[in-house]
Design a protein around this motif. Sequence first.
Motif, short mmCIF file in Angstrom:
data_model
loop_
_atom_site.label_atom_id
_atom_site.label_comp_id
_atom_site.label_asym_id
_atom_site.label_seq_id
_atom_site.Cartn_x
_atom_site.Cartn_y
_atom_site.Cartn_z
N ALA A 6 1.39 17.95 -4.14
CA ALA A 6 1.12 16.57 -3.75
C ALA A 6 2.31 15.66 -4.00
N VAL A 7 3.07 15.90 -5.07
CA VAL A 7 4.16 15.00 -5.42
C VAL A 7 5.24 15.00 -4.34
N ASP A 8 5.74 16.17 -3.97
CA ASP A 8 6.81 16.21 -2.97
C ASP A 8 6.31 15.83 -1.59
N VAL A 44 0.84 -1.20 0.00
CA VAL A 44 0.00 0.00 0.00
C VAL A 44 0.88 1.25 0.00
N ALA A 45 1.93 1.25 0.82
CA ALA A 45 2.84 2.39 0.87
C ALA A 45 3.54 2.59 -0.48
N LEU A 46 3.87 1.50 -1.15
CA LEU A 46 4.52 1.60 -2.45
C LEU A 46 3.57 2.21 -3.49
N LEU A 47 2.32 1.75 -3.51
CA LEU A 47 1.36 2.27 -4.48
C LEU A 47 1.02 3.73 -4.20
N GLU A 48 0.78 4.05 -2.94
CA GLU A 48 0.39 5.42 -2.60
C GLU A 48 1.58 6.36 -2.50
N GLY A 49 2.77 5.83 -2.59
CA GLY A 49 3.97 6.66 -2.54
C GLY A 49 4.61 6.82 -3.91
N VAL A 50 5.45 5.87 -4.29
CA VAL A 50 6.21 5.97 -5.54
C VAL A 50 5.30 5.98 -6.76
N VAL A 51 4.35 5.03 -6.82
CA VAL A 51 3.49 4.94 -8.00
C VAL A 51 2.61 6.19 -8.12
N HIS A 52 2.06 6.63 -7.01
CA HIS A 52 1.22 7.83 -7.06
C HIS A 52 2.03 9.07 -7.43
N ALA A 53 3.26 9.13 -6.96
CA ALA A 53 4.12 10.27 -7.30
C ALA A 53 4.38 10.31 -8.81
N ALA A 54 4.68 9.16 -9.40
CA ALA A 54 4.92 9.11 -10.85
C ALA A 54 3.65 9.47 -11.62
N LEU A 55 2.51 9.01 -11.14
CA LEU A 55 1.25 9.33 -11.79
C LEU A 55 0.96 10.82 -11.71
N SER A 56 1.18 11.41 -10.55
CA SER A 56 0.94 12.84 -10.39
C SER A 56 1.94 13.67 -11.19
N PHE A 57 3.17 13.21 -11.24
CA PHE A 57 4.22 13.95 -11.95
C PHE A 57 4.00 13.93 -13.45
N SER A 58 3.27 12.94 -13.95
CA SER A 58 3.02 12.84 -15.39
C SER A 58 2.00 13.86 -15.87
N HIS A 59 1.26 14.47 -14.93
CA HIS A 59 0.29 15.50 -15.27
C HIS A 59 0.88 16.84 -14.88
N PRO A 79 12.93 14.27 -12.30
CA PRO A 79 12.01 13.32 -12.96
C PRO A 79 12.63 11.95 -13.20
N SER A 80 13.93 11.91 -13.51
CA SER A 80 14.56 10.63 -13.80
C SER A 80 14.56 9.72 -12.58
N VAL A 81 14.71 10.31 -11.39
CA VAL A 81 14.69 9.51 -10.17
C VAL A 81 13.30 8.93 -9.93
N ILE A 82 12.28 9.74 -10.15
CA ILE A 82 10.90 9.27 -9.96
C ILE A 82 10.58 8.14 -10.92
N HIS A 83 10.94 8.30 -12.19
CA HIS A 83 10.64 7.27 -13.19
C HIS A 83 11.42 5.99 -12.92
N ALA A 84 12.64 6.12 -12.43
CA ALA A 84 13.42 4.92 -12.12
C ALA A 84 12.79 4.15 -10.96
#
Length: 273
Positions: free
Chosen positions: A163-165, A129-144, A191-196
Amino acid sequence: MDLPAFFSRFPLHTYPPILVPPRFPVVQPTLWIAPPRDIVAFLSTDVECLKWQAYLALRGVDHIAVRWDISPEGALDARLPVLHLPDPSPRLLPPRSILDWADARLGHPPDPLEGYRDQFAKDESHAWVALLEGVVHAALSFSHPDPHIFSTLFRSDARKIFAVDAILSPPPPPSTGFTSPFPPFGANIDPSVIHARYAEAIAALSDRLATDKWFLDSLNPTALDALLFAYLHTLLHSKESIRIQVTRRPNLVAWERSLRTHVQTAFCLPPTS
């Protein structure tokens, strides 16, 4: 002239209340959600709303109406979704109360393991849950792309631009350095760190799901399955740079597709009269 005689010259008249019939009578449980991408599919474009749609559907609760003509400002705590229950006791339920309502509707007693096989699987679910609501959600938010800061000064949801930071761990450094004459402001996000980190997270999710029917090899769907479906469905309808990490893993695509129809059929439009 005494006071009662004076006031008797101005009698107070009372009238019965004027009953206004509701425009949309609530005859079945209705979930207020953010607008869907397809008005036929009824699946919200907001991850949080879609998570609760999936949760209700996977629990076996169906015939739930959905409406998306209410802005978040009109919801409880200014957040969607909200569950609107019909007569004889109409009331609004925030997301935190939907679990207990679903248990009562299905006649199921509270499960201390929340549907997981054992306590170890339940503890492991917290990390996913932490992974989805953290890293995955950050990448999703950063894409917009976020709106310009000056265009959000007078908006009630201006806080969302950060929200991202706010969900990254550890938090990124501020945009202004220690030697700047200005106070710390903004966030210096690479951005490269988030995508990685996002690519690693999707790979880990794919490996853990493998060919199981439910995540963590649960016997029945859990809240984690609902959350994973919400993110996968949203990611598959996002930009190519985000979507490609999911489409490269056939088991995630097939798993999301196998649940999509089941979630869709649990919802319908409310009656208009």
